[in-house]
Enzyme design. Structure first.
Site, PDB file in Angstrom:
ATOM      1  N   ASP A 152      60.051  60.971  50.113  1.00 41.77           N
ATOM      2  CA  ASP A 152      61.302  61.067  49.366  1.00 41.77           C
ATOM      3  C   ASP A 152      62.398  61.604  50.274  1.00 41.77           C
ATOM      4  OD1 ASP A 152      63.336  61.413  47.551  1.00 41.77           O
ATOM      5  OD2 ASP A 152      62.101  62.446  46.064  1.00 41.77           O
TER       6      ASP A 152
ATOM      7  N   HIS B 242      59.717  58.327  45.930  1.00 40.13           N
ATOM      8  CA  HIS B 242      60.657  58.752  44.894  1.00 40.13           C
ATOM      9  C   HIS B 242      60.581  57.769  43.729  1.00 40.13           C
ATOM     10  CE1 HIS B 242      64.286  60.753  43.398  1.00 40.13           C
ATOM     11  NE2 HIS B 242      64.666  59.556  43.014  1.00 40.13           N
TER      12      HIS B 242
ATOM     13  N   CYS C 243      63.807  62.571  38.718  1.00 39.50           N
ATOM     14  CA  CYS C 243      64.877  62.285  39.666  1.00 39.50           C
ATOM     15  C   CYS C 243      66.046  63.226  39.374  1.00 39.50           C
ATOM     16  CB  CYS C 243      65.254  60.808  39.573  1.00 39.50           C
ATOM     17  SG  CYS C 243      66.598  60.263  40.634  1.00 39.50           S
TER      18      CYS C 243
END
Length: 256
Positions: A194, A226, A139
């Site tokens: 995502d 995600h 991330c």
């Protein structure tokens, strides 16, 4: 796959702006091993990331997981649900409202100083060899991995990023603009579901890396949201996570 016993501890890393708390894991054999930085996702330093560091250490690496939000306090900075509850907006509707300012507070300028401190700490650690290092980031950490590879090309031999967001934006400090500074081999495992990294950014990142002559692999994991590597979240996908581990270990094996 053969694994070895590991030793872990909490450590403090001096930086230009204070002290970053961190988690250290390494083979329990009294010898030095190649260093790896593991950059956290926005949920912070917590047991899942520590377990991931232990898994890497069991393959022969000395792994440092810094709390990159240390300026705001020691981990944990986000109250997490108790198992078996998973991290999600269902368990905490205001989660991302609180995380946004935390992520925004870590500017590229501040992080550049931090990256130097993390690499210096690894170089000085008797548990790590004083040579090229690898990085893996998740991330937010995917962006930090790319920034570190660009800032310290003489130290970073390999960097991987998984389900990273905002990697190729129209902003003047977009991470993809650093491609020309990178010497490391890069691997990116993108989530195809995502919103923080639409296909236009995926394509722009790959184009920038190709034009800069960076050795890289960019793969899109189909059916993955995600956060697919984070087993304490509702986004976790075991098959995508297994693919991530295979790609990461292969990258580190051929680079360190």
């Amino acid at each position: 796959m053969t694994t070895i016993a590991v030793r872990s501890s909490s450590v403090d890393v001096p930086t230009a702006d204070g002290v970053a708390d961190a988690y250290l894991s390494h083979p329990d054999d009294g010898q030095a091993h190649p260093g790896v930085l593991l950059y956290m996702n926005a949920f912070g330093l917590r047991p899942v990331l520590e377990a991931m560091a232990d898994r890497l250490a069991a393959q022969g690496y000395t792994v440092l997981v810094p709390n990159v939000f240390y300026r705001l306090g020691r981990a944990p900075l986000v109250r997490l649900p108790e198992p078996p509850e998973l991290i999600s907006t269902r368990t905490d509707p205001t989660l991302f409202e609180r995380l946004g300012p935390m992520m925004d507070s870590l500017t590229a300028e501040l992080f550049a100083r931090d990256a130097d401190a993390y690499l210096r700490w690894l170089a000085d650690s008797p548990a790590a060899t004083d040579g090229p290092v690898g990085i893996t980031g998740y991330c937010l950490g995917a962006k930090l991995a790319l920034q570190t590879a660009a800032a310290r090309p003489e130290r970073v031999a390999a960097a991987a990023g998984f389900h990273g967001g905002l990697l190729a934006t129209a902003e003047p400090d977009s991470p993809h603009l650093l491609a020309g500074l990178v010497r490391a081999e890069l691997y990116f495992g993108h989530a195809d579901q995502d919103e923080s990294l639409p296909v236009e950014q995926i394509d722009l990142l790959a184009k920038a890396l190709t034009e800069a002559g960076v050795r890289h692999t960019c793969e899109v994991y189909e059916g993955a949201p995600h956060g697919f590597t984070q087993s304490d979240t509702a986004s976790y996908r075991p098959e995508a996570d297994a693919r991530h581990w295979a790609a990461l270990l292969a990258l580190l094996k051929r680079s360190l």
